[in-house]
Design a protein around this motif. Structure first.
Motif, PDB file in Angstrom:
ATOM      1  N   ILE A  49     -24.311  68.539 -43.330  1.00 30.13           N
ATOM      2  CA  ILE A  49     -23.734  69.656 -44.075  1.00 30.13           C
ATOM      3  C   ILE A  49     -23.484  70.834 -43.140  1.00 30.13           C
ATOM      4  O   ILE A  49     -22.433  71.474 -43.177  1.00 30.13           O
ATOM      5  CB  ILE A  49     -24.650  70.039 -45.248  1.00 30.13           C
ATOM      6  N   TYR A  50     -24.453  71.113 -42.280  1.00 31.29           N
ATOM      7  CA  TYR A  50     -24.334  72.215 -41.327  1.00 31.29           C
ATOM      8  C   TYR A  50     -23.128  72.003 -40.402  1.00 31.29           C
ATOM      9  O   TYR A  50     -22.318  72.916 -40.209  1.00 31.29           O
ATOM     10  CB  TYR A  50     -25.626  72.322 -40.511  1.00 31.29           C
ATOM     11  N   VAL A  54     -19.733  74.285 -39.982  1.00 36.13           N
ATOM     12  CA  VAL A  54     -19.263  74.842 -38.708  1.00 36.13           C
ATOM     13  C   VAL A  54     -17.818  74.425 -38.457  1.00 36.13           C
ATOM     14  O   VAL A  54     -16.979  75.249 -38.071  1.00 36.13           O
ATOM     15  CB  VAL A  54     -20.186  74.404 -37.545  1.00 36.13           C
ATOM     16  N   THR A  55     -17.497  73.161 -38.705  1.00 32.70           N
ATOM     17  CA  THR A  55     -16.120  72.679 -38.528  1.00 32.70           C
ATOM     18  C   THR A  55     -15.167  73.425 -39.447  1.00 32.70           C
ATOM     19  O   THR A  55     -14.085  73.853 -39.017  1.00 32.70           O
ATOM     20  CB  THR A  55     -16.041  71.162 -38.793  1.00 32.70           C
ATOM     21  N   ARG A  60     -10.887  77.565 -40.155  1.00 39.83           N
ATOM     22  CA  ARG A  60     -10.413  78.793 -40.801  1.00 39.83           C
ATOM     23  C   ARG A  60     -10.168  79.887 -39.775  1.00 39.83           C
ATOM     24  O   ARG A  60      -9.181  80.612 -39.858  1.00 39.83           O
ATOM     25  CB  ARG A  60     -11.404  79.265 -41.850  1.00 39.83           C
ATOM     26  N   LEU A  61     -11.077  80.005 -38.814  1.00 45.37           N
ATOM     27  CA  LEU A  61     -10.896  81.011 -37.775  1.00 45.37           C
ATOM     28  C   LEU A  61      -9.670  80.704 -36.923  1.00 45.37           C
ATOM     29  O   LEU A  61      -8.901  81.608 -36.577  1.00 45.37           O
ATOM     30  CB  LEU A  61     -12.141  81.103 -36.890  1.00 45.37           C
TER      31      LEU A  61
END
Length: 88
Positions: A49-50, A54-55, A60-61
């Motif tokens: 999940i983590y 992060v992906t 999005r960034l």
């Protein structure tokens, strides 16, 4: 990497696991067993999940960075054009 959660959140998660077992399983689960189950999920499933989070954040960034040029782009050498417009 170990995923640690604050004590208050851990306590609430354990209570949620106990309630889930009460309402959905044929048997109850004790506090220690619920704590152990939470520890297992945090260690075994938590990184999945983590890593996905992060992906998602990276994607999005990256999309926002690509849009940055359109949002803040300024045309160059605009002084004389503005000056010439005022003269007309």
């Amino acid at each position: 990497m170990s995923i640690n959660i604050p004590k208050e959140i851990r306590t609430r998660a354990i209570s949620s696991i106990e309630r889930y077992f009460q309402e959905n399983m044929d048997e109850n689960i004790g506090n220690l067993a619920a704590d152990a189950l939470l520890s297992y999920f945090l260690e075994e499933i938590g990184p999945i999940i983590y890593n996905q989070a992060v992906t998602d954040a990276q994607q999005r960034l990256a999309a926002r960075v690509q849009e940055l040029d359109f949002e803040v782009h300024e045309e160059e050498f605009q002084y004389w054009q503005k000056f010439d417009r005022k003269r007309k």
